[in-house]
Design an enzyme around this catalytic site. Structure first.
Site, PDB file in Angstrom:
ATOM      1  N   ASP A 221      -6.970  34.811  26.523  1.00 41.28           N
ATOM      2  CA  ASP A 221      -5.190  34.289  26.297  1.00 41.28           C
ATOM      3  C   ASP A 221      -4.531  35.459  27.884  1.00 41.28           C
ATOM      4  O   ASP A 221      -5.078  36.171  28.634  1.00 41.28           O
ATOM      5  CB  ASP A 221      -5.215  35.284  25.761  1.00 41.28           C
ATOM      6  CG  ASP A 221      -4.947  37.061  25.753  1.00 41.28           C
ATOM      7  OD1 ASP A 221      -4.091  37.567  26.008  1.00 41.28           O
ATOM      8  OD2 ASP A 221      -6.364  37.193  25.839  1.00 41.28           O
ATOM      9  N   ASP A 223      -2.075  37.286  29.105  1.00 43.38           N
ATOM     10  CA  ASP A 223      -1.032  38.549  28.833  1.00 43.38           C
ATOM     11  C   ASP A 223      -0.261  39.405  28.296  1.00 43.38           C
ATOM     12  O   ASP A 223       0.665  37.753  28.146  1.00 43.38           O
ATOM     13  CB  ASP A 223      -1.603  39.739  30.812  1.00 43.38           C
ATOM     14  CG  ASP A 223      -1.182  41.515  30.184  1.00 43.38           C
ATOM     15  OD1 ASP A 223      -2.048  41.516  29.040  1.00 43.38           O
ATOM     16  OD2 ASP A 223      -0.674  41.970  30.822  1.00 43.38           O
TER      17      ASP A 223
END
Ligand SMILES: [Zn+2]
Length: 299
Positions: A221, A223
């Site tokens: 992902d 951050d």
């Protein structure tokens, strides 16, 4: 289940030269045949889990789930010294680490892999050396990963059709909490690429144990800095984790197949000029404790 410890020594049928340490999303290694679970006892305590030794692409491989099966161990709770020492006791010469990371750059997208060539250590509460207790050692760590194994991992990713970034800096935080926004902005200003919670500690210990170390950082992902952060759902993140783990299994298999027999690096001699203490003065107990990694220098 077999048990291996320092005094019993290695067993001929359990000598893997490649170790794989799997992180979040990778708790077992598909495709291993002729497997044996081994409880390795080390002078530093027990590893995160029993180590599964098996055959992959005709080579003996040791697999360890870093957080334990079922993901039971926090990053800061991992007995990194036992994990790396256990690999050494089994005869492992190269460790491939697989780790889920967050991306700190727009161009490093979830689902892509990155093979870090640098680490930045922001951990706080870990023992990240085997030395002490009467033996001082300072290993070189300017290039913290093995160039040869890193190349094999990047090439294997390309071979498997996984988009891969061949270098980058992995900032390792203590965790277990994710970063604050302020921290994330600082990490970006410092030009770090990905963020995780485990690898720098493993890399330091692997270097001290004279084991090659390289990482497949699977980007899960962005951050918290990313504008889309709030709108990403848990199910999207889980879908990426699952896809990454599937890709990692393919890349690992190819990497094991392609790994050259002979190391083309200096990782295996990291302690050659690193042991500072007059060896005559090193306590017997310390010599015994570290026999697997310093034995060849004190005999
Ligand atoms: Zn190496």
């Amino acid at each position: 289940m077999a048990v291996v410890n320092q005094s019993k020594g290695k067993r001929a049928n359990t000598e893997p030269s490649i170790g794989i340490i799997g992180g979040s999303g990778l708790y077992e290694m598909a495709g291993l045949t002729d497997t044996q679970e081994i409880r390795v006892k080390t002078p530093f305590g027990d590893p995160s889990e029993a180590i599964v030794v098996g055959t992959l692409e005709g080579k003996r491989v040791a697999f360890l789930a870093r957080h334990g099966r079922g993901h039971r161990i926090l990053p800061g709770e991992i007995n990194f010294r036992a994990n790396v020492y256990a690999m050494k006791l089994l005869g492992v010469k190269r460790i491939i680490s697989v780790s889920a990371v967050g991306s700190l750059l727009e161009d490093l997208r979830p689902g892509e892999f990155l093979v870090p060539d640098q680490f930045f250590d922001r951990t706080k509460n870990r023992t990240s050396t085997f030395f002490g207790e009467g033996l001082v050692a300072h290993v070189g760590f300017d290039k913290p990963t093995c160039g040869q194994v890193s190349s094999v991992l990047a090439d294997a990713s390309v071979h498997c059709g996984v988009k891969v970034h061949r270098r980058g800096t992995y900032v390792c935080i203590e965790g277990p909490q994710f970063s604050t926004l302020a921290e994330a902005h600082v990490h970006r200003q410092l030009k770090f690429d990905v963020i995780g919670m485990t690898n720098v500690t493993e890399a330091k210990l692997a270097r001290e144990a004279e084991i090659c170390y390289a990482t497949i950082a699977m980007i899960t992902d962005y951050d918290c800095w990313h504008p889309d952060h709030e709108s990403v759902t848990a199910s999207q993140i889980i879908a990426t984790l699952v896809q990454n783990a599937e890709n990692a299994q393919k890349v690992l298999r190819e990497a094991v197949r392609a790994m050259p027999e002979q190391p083309g690096c200096k990782c295996g001699a990291a302690l050659k000029h690193a042991l500072v203490t007059d060896l005559k003065l090193v306590p017997k107990a310390t010599k015994k404790k570290l026999a697997a990694i310093i034995g060849k220098y004190i005999s």
